[in-house]
Design a protein around this motif. Structure first.
Motif, short mmCIF file in Angstrom:
data_model
loop_
_atom_site.label_atom_id
_atom_site.label_comp_id
_atom_site.label_asym_id
_atom_site.label_seq_id
_atom_site.Cartn_x
_atom_site.Cartn_y
_atom_site.Cartn_z
N ALA A 20 0.38 -1.46 -0.39
CA ALA A 20 0.00 0.22 0.19
C ALA A 20 0.79 1.38 -0.24
O ALA A 20 1.10 2.62 -0.72
N ARG A 21 2.18 1.56 0.60
CA ARG A 21 2.95 2.34 0.25
C ARG A 21 4.37 2.48 -0.71
O ARG A 21 4.32 3.10 -0.86
N GLY A 22 3.67 1.50 -2.16
CA GLY A 22 4.81 1.33 -2.81
C GLY A 22 4.23 2.47 -4.32
O GLY A 22 2.49 3.37 -3.56
N ARG A 23 4.76 2.23 -4.74
CA ARG A 23 4.26 3.54 -6.40
C ARG A 23 2.65 3.19 -6.57
O ARG A 23 2.13 3.58 -6.93
N ASP A 63 -2.91 -6.73 -4.71
CA ASP A 63 -1.04 -6.77 -4.78
C ASP A 63 -0.84 -6.51 -5.47
O ASP A 63 -0.32 -6.80 -6.42
N PHE A 64 -0.10 -5.34 -4.86
CA PHE A 64 1.46 -4.62 -6.46
C PHE A 64 2.95 -5.29 -5.25
O PHE A 64 2.56 -4.30 -4.21
N THR A 65 3.60 -5.83 -4.80
CA THR A 65 4.30 -5.13 -3.76
C THR A 65 5.85 -6.17 -4.96
O THR A 65 6.32 -5.74 -6.15
N ASP A 68 9.78 -11.54 -4.88
CA ASP A 68 9.80 -12.38 -3.94
C ASP A 68 8.92 -12.82 -3.09
O ASP A 68 9.35 -13.60 -2.41
N VAL A 69 8.05 -11.58 -2.49
CA VAL A 69 6.76 -11.99 -1.92
C VAL A 69 5.65 -11.80 -2.07
O VAL A 69 4.52 -12.45 -1.24
N VAL A 70 5.23 -12.06 -3.36
CA VAL A 70 4.08 -12.17 -3.41
C VAL A 70 3.08 -13.34 -3.68
O VAL A 70 2.22 -13.18 -3.54
N GLY A 87 -1.23 -7.57 -9.49
CA GLY A 87 -0.73 -6.70 -9.96
C GLY A 87 1.38 -7.92 -10.35
O GLY A 87 1.83 -6.65 -11.52
N THR A 88 1.12 -7.36 -9.60
CA THR A 88 2.82 -7.78 -9.10
C THR A 88 3.78 -9.01 -10.43
O THR A 88 3.25 -9.71 -10.81
N THR A 89 4.33 -8.65 -10.71
CA THR A 89 5.73 -9.13 -11.47
C THR A 89 6.34 -10.72 -11.10
O THR A 89 6.26 -11.16 -9.86
N PRO A 115 0.13 -8.95 -16.38
CA PRO A 115 0.80 -8.63 -16.17
C PRO A 115 0.89 -7.25 -16.47
O PRO A 115 1.63 -6.33 -16.25
N ASN A 116 0.01 -6.82 -16.88
CA ASN A 116 -0.48 -4.86 -17.32
C ASN A 116 -1.81 -4.81 -17.45
O ASN A 116 -2.76 -5.43 -18.18
N PHE A 117 -2.36 -3.90 -16.34
CA PHE A 117 -3.36 -3.33 -15.79
C PHE A 117 -3.85 -2.11 -16.95
O PHE A 117 -5.25 -2.16 -16.83
N SER A 230 -3.13 5.43 -15.57
CA SER A 230 -3.65 4.70 -16.29
C SER A 230 -4.13 3.33 -16.50
O SER A 230 -4.53 2.64 -16.85
N PHE A 231 -3.23 2.59 -14.98
CA PHE A 231 -3.54 0.61 -14.59
C PHE A 231 -4.68 1.04 -13.96
O PHE A 231 -5.28 0.23 -13.94
N MET A 232 -5.78 2.66 -13.27
CA MET A 232 -6.17 2.18 -12.62
C MET A 232 -7.51 1.49 -12.90
O MET A 232 -8.51 0.75 -12.57
N1 LIG Z 1 0.51 -5.17 -13.49
C1 LIG Z 1 0.59 -3.89 -13.34
O1 LIG Z 1 -0.24 -2.81 -14.51
C2 LIG Z 1 2.01 -3.42 -13.22
C3 LIG Z 1 2.54 -3.67 -12.63
N2 LIG Z 1 3.81 -3.85 -11.72
C4 LIG Z 1 4.52 -4.37 -11.07
O2 LIG Z 1 3.94 -4.31 -9.49
C5 LIG Z 1 5.07 -4.74 -9.01
C6 LIG Z 1 5.50 -3.05 -7.81
O3 LIG Z 1 5.81 -2.09 -8.45
P1 LIG Z 1 5.76 -0.41 -7.71
O4 LIG Z 1 4.08 -0.33 -6.91
O5 LIG Z 1 6.31 0.77 -8.87
O6 LIG Z 1 7.18 -1.04 -6.63
P2 LIG Z 1 6.86 -0.22 -5.44
O7 LIG Z 1 8.80 -0.99 -4.93
O8 LIG Z 1 6.93 0.97 -4.72
O9 LIG Z 1 5.76 -0.75 -4.14
C7 LIG Z 1 6.24 -2.23 -3.91
C8 LIG Z 1 5.55 -2.34 -2.59
O10 LIG Z 1 6.26 -3.49 -1.87
C9 LIG Z 1 5.90 -3.25 -0.90
N3 LIG Z 1 6.15 -4.84 0.78
C10 LIG Z 1 7.45 -5.36 0.31
N4 LIG Z 1 7.05 -6.26 0.67
C11 LIG Z 1 5.64 -6.73 1.39
C12 LIG Z 1 5.16 -7.75 1.46
N5 LIG Z 1 5.94 -8.70 2.57
N6 LIG Z 1 3.76 -7.14 2.12
C13 LIG Z 1 3.60 -5.90 2.08
N7 LIG Z 1 4.17 -5.72 1.37
C14 LIG Z 1 5.53 -5.30 1.06
C15 LIG Z 1 7.51 -2.16 -0.32
O11 LIG Z 1 7.81 -1.83 0.71
C16 LIG Z 1 6.15 -1.24 -0.77
O12 LIG Z 1 6.15 -0.53 -0.57
C17 LIG Z 1 6.14 -4.96 -9.63
O13 LIG Z 1 5.87 -5.62 -9.85
C18 LIG Z 1 5.78 -3.88 -10.66
O14 LIG Z 1 6.15 -4.54 -11.49
C19 LIG Z 1 3.77 -1.71 -11.38
C20 LIG Z 1 2.84 -1.30 -12.55
C21 LIG Z 1 1.66 -1.52 -13.18
#
Ligand SMILES: NC(=O)C1=CN([C@@H]2O[C@H](COP(=O)(O)OP(=O)(O)OC[C@H]3O[C@@H](n4cnc5c(N)ncnc54)[C@H](O)[C@@H]3O)[C@@H](O)[C@H]2O)C=CC1
Ligand SMILES: O=C(O)C1=N[C@H](C(=O)O)C[C@H](O)C1
Length: 257
Positions: A20-23, A63-65, A68-70, A87-89, A115-117, A230-232
């Protein structure tokens, strides 16, 4: 919670966000909070107690984490009977198979992994899959912000898989390439026989080009996400759909149709 309560369209969907605190997570919290048919009931990040989400009665977890944890997060959600939008990769075919096996034991639970929303990105992948059988050459160039942890992107990997399947079905062999002398990496990574090049630069968000070539012509299919907003629409679409889609759904395609 009964099936009736879970699927009552008049009740707001109770949503928890992991990462929740990630981008992306922060953007999802804003979007869920602003959606009239959803309640944001839990925001969990690294170091927080995962059970906050189940204690708060989340019906859907987003889940956007990190890769390694997803899997642990997803296993926990399925065990708890909580639907998940991911959405996590990092989802290889082996990982998807493990998720399917967990879901067999919880037949009412739905999981959407995309893989992409971005709607445009989903279309870009569909168009690329459609074009693939007509061109002997293809390469993928993905471009992202420099804080991205994985390369190539999940989108590029998924696109390569779709293109590879279409090429096999069309009886196409490898793209022609006479390279004999190569500085390692100069020709990119090979994903299912498709060359993928990953660019990282400040100022970028998420971009991808698929370059096709055949005699006398090329075709470039390009998608750009300039803002995580754009992903929302895709994320909210999946949150609305997942409770009524037990089992595993990969990609947004089925939801858009
Ligand atoms: N499917 C899609 O449309 C999209 C997928 N992504 C993917 O989403 C993932 C996250 O991307 P960002 O937000 O840019 O990364 P980010 O690094 O900004 O956010 C990840 C967050 O997960 C947190 N986190 C780590 N371990 C955790 C746990 N065990 N429990 C809860 N939270 C935990 C981190 O502290 C961080 O706040 C990446 O894999 C990225 O490739 C990103 C954009 C669009
Ligand atoms: O990390 C990102 O930013 C993105 N990750 C996803 C991917 O790896 O494909 C989706 C999008 O490209 C943004």
């Amino acid at each position: 919670m009964t099936d009736e309560q879970e699927k009552n369209p008049a009740e707001p969907i109770r949503v928890g966000v992991l990462g929740a605190r990630g981008r992306m997570g922060a953007e999802v919290c804003k979007a869920v909070d602003a959606a009239a048919d959803m309640d944001l009931v839990a925001m969990v990040d690294q170091g927080d107690w995962l059970f906050n989400a189940s204690d708060a009665g989340a019906e859907v977890v987003v889940d956007f984490t990190t890769p390694d944890v997803v899997m642990d997060n997803l296993h926990w959600c399925i065990d708890q009977g909580i639907n998940a939008v991911v959405g996590t990769t990092g989802f290889t075919e082996q990982r998807l198979e493990r998720v399917r096996s967990w879901l067999e034991r919880k037949p009412g639970v739905g999981v959407v992994i995309a893989p992409n929303f971005g709607i445009g990105a989903v279309l870009m992948m569909q168009f690329a899959a459609r074009a693939a059988r007509h061109f002997e050459s293809v390469e993928i160039i993905e471009q992202h912000h420099p804080r991205k942890l994985d390369a190539p992107s999940g989108t590029a990997t998924h696109t390569a898989r779709l293109i590879a399947e279409a090429r096999v079905a069309a009886g196409l062999g490898p793209s022609p390439d006479a390279t004999k002398d190569e500085v390692p990496g100069a020709r990119g990574a090979e994903i299912d026989g498709v060359r993928v090049h990953a660019v990282r630069a400040t100022g970028l968000v998420a971009h991808q080009e698929v370059l096709f070539g055949t005699t006398g012509e090329t075709l470039t299919i390009r998608h750009d996400s300039y803002d995580r907003a754009s992903f929302m629409p895709g994320v909210l679409l999946a949150v609305r759909a997942v409770r009524n889609r037990p089992g595993l759904t990969v990609g947004l395609d089925a939801l858009l149709d």
